[in-house]
Design an enzyme around this catalytic site. Structure first.
Site, PDB file in Angstrom:
ATOM      1  CB  ALA A 145      20.305   5.866  38.739  1.00 40.71           C
ATOM      2  CG  ASP A 150      16.279   6.853  38.613  1.00 38.19           C
ATOM      3  OD1 ASP A 150      15.849   7.998  38.828  1.00 38.19           O
ATOM      4  OD2 ASP A 150      16.813   6.147  39.487  1.00 38.19           O
ATOM      5  CG  ASN A 154      14.731  12.181  38.069  1.00 37.05           C
ATOM      6  OD1 ASN A 154      15.539  11.384  38.552  1.00 37.05           O
ATOM      7  ND2 ASN A 154      14.555  13.378  38.585  1.00 37.05           N
TER       8      ASN A 154
HETATM    9  O1  MRU Z   1      14.139   6.343  44.324  1.00 34.95           O
HETATM   10  P1  MRU Z   1      15.499   6.996  44.344  1.00 34.95           P
HETATM   11  O2  MRU Z   1      15.727   7.851  45.529  1.00 34.95           O
HETATM   12  O3  MRU Z   1      16.602   5.999  44.098  1.00 34.95           O
HETATM   13  O4  MRU Z   1      15.440   7.956  43.074  1.00 34.95           O
HETATM   14  C1  MRU Z   1      16.567   8.721  42.758  1.00 34.95           C
HETATM   15  C2  MRU Z   1      16.341   9.654  41.651  1.00 34.95           C
HETATM   16  O5  MRU Z   1      15.268   9.746  41.098  1.00 34.95           O
HETATM   17  C3  MRU Z   1      17.537  10.423  41.193  1.00 34.95           C
HETATM   18  O6  MRU Z   1      17.152  11.658  40.656  1.00 34.95           O
HETATM   19  C4  MRU Z   1      18.272   9.618  40.115  1.00 34.95           C
HETATM   20  O7  MRU Z   1      18.540   8.340  40.567  1.00 34.95           O
HETATM   21  C5  MRU Z   1      19.535  10.269  39.706  1.00 34.95           C
HETATM   22  S1  MRU Z   1      20.783  10.067  40.937  1.00 34.95           S
HETATM   23  C6  MRU Z   1      22.198  10.790  40.388  1.00 34.95           C
END
Ligand code: MRU
Length: 364
Positions: free
Chosen positions: A56, A245, A255
């Site tokens: 995110a 997210d 998340n």
């Molecule tokens: O689909 P992604 O890999 O972008 O998902 C990421 C996550 O779910 C993370 O846990 C979230 O973005 C936090 S990142 C500090």
């Protein structure tokens, strides 16, 4: 963070190379550390959609630079607004993306067109610097939680943490959110060990979290996504810590898909379930995460196929389902606030409630 002793951030600008934007291609990790050069807003949008860049906070920061690249091409009001809409539409769940684009537009709209390019690079740079500083602060606040757990155990015994997906430095500009406290605990000599959920379907845990932790020397074990409940029942998890997210103003947490099941198992086994986030991940406009947060639906091919390195060392993709089976792929879920022990932000820890968040962010 460092790779083989060299400090890196997850996004950087090369001024000598046409002010292009550089990222690591996360679809190639952990087998190959490839740097991608992005020279247009379209390159940035493609990298976000295909998850060459992800996490995110990082997609927000990279999209901010994407707007700077767009303005190099055309800096009129119309072009800027169109490119902002295009970048913001690349992924729907992480609020940091929209937050970063909105912040860029608020900064750039009052400026004359010929001043916008330099201002956009400067503002995107500030977004990056702030993200790195916020995550470092999250690390310090989360570290005291890990120290508290250490005090409840015999001196020197292993502290077992469990994490889902990847909320490490490669998902942010630097440090990471959920992994920042773990890096700091390891660096100060606490005996931390991390259970890493593989995180199907894209395996961000197995590929990225394991790679990050291994590169930093943090002991870790990759587990199947469904193993966490069993480990908790047997007293082998002291704390769950994940990133997010989007967090609602009431403390609901979106998340990576599967996070909700970990929170349920944690509740049933009295294991603390903490969520680490910079304030850029809070959506103050949303109260009910389950009904109001848009959940990204990704291609079924991420379920029917799996990527990895074969015996010959070649990166390849193989099918794992019968021909013709349909696949559904919701990429995120929402953990209701009642299952969350607390939130770790750059301003400290709080309850996952509206009052808790407002106590740390009274200006909201
Ligand atoms: O689909 P992604 O890999 O972008 O998902 C990421 C996550 O779910 C993370 O846990 C979230 O973005 C936090 S990142 C500090």
């Amino acid at each position: 963070m460092k790779i083989n002793g060299t400090p890196y951030r997850s996004v950087w600008i090369n001024e000598k190379d046409g002010w292009s934007v550089h990222i690591f291609d996360q679809t190639r990790l952990p087998f190959s550390l490839d740097i991608l050069q992005l020279t247009s807003a379209q390159d940035v949008a493609h990298a976000i959609r295909t998850m060459q860049v992800r996490g995110a906070p990082l997609i927000g920061a990279v999209a901010a630079y994407g707007l700077a690249l767009a303005l190099r091409h055309e800096s009129s009001d119309t072009a800027m607004e169109e490119q902002a809409v295009m970048l913001a539409a690349t992924r729907p769940t992480a609020i940091n993306l929209r937050w970063a684009i909105d912040r860029m537009l608020a900064h750039l709209r009052p400026l004359p067109a010929d001043k916008r390019v330099a201002a956009a690079y400067a503002e995107a740079g500030r977004i990056c610097d702030e993200d790195a500083a916020q995550n470092e602060a999250i690390g310090r606040h989360g570290l005291s939680l890990i120290r508290d757990i250490a005090k409840t155990k015999p001196a020197g015994s292993q502290i077992n943490l469990l994490t889902h997906c990847n909320a490490g430095w490669i998902a942010t500009v630097d440090w990471g959110t959920a992994l920042a406290p773990i890096y700091m605990a390891h660096d100060e000599g606490l005996n931390v060990h991390v259970w890493v959920d593989e995180t199907r379907p894209r395996n961000q845990g197995a590929a990225l979290t394991a790679w990050e932790l291994g590169s930093h020397g943090v002991p870790h074990t990759v587990i199947a996504d469904n193993a966490g409940g069993h480990l908790m029942q047997h007293g082998q998890v002291d704390m769950v810590i994940v990133g997010t997210d989007r967090v609602t103003r009431t403390g609901d947490v979106a998340n990576k898909i599967g996070t909700y099941l970990k929170a349920l198992a944690a509740q049933d086994n009295a294991v603390p379930f903490w969520v680490a986030l910079p304030s850029t991940t809070i959506d103050w406009t949303v109260a009910n995460g389950v009904t109001e947060i848009p959940i990204e639906e990704r291609s079924g091919s991420e379920i029917t196929h799996i990527s990895g390195r074969d015996e010959r060392g070649t990166l390849s993709k193989v099918q794992i389902t019968p021909d013709g089976s349909k696949a559904a792929n919701p990429a995120f879920d929402v953990t209701p606030a009642r299952l969350v022990t607390g939130l770790i932000t750059e301003r400290g820890c709080c309850a996952a409630t509206e009052d808790g968040l407002k106590s740390l962010f009274p200006e909201q």
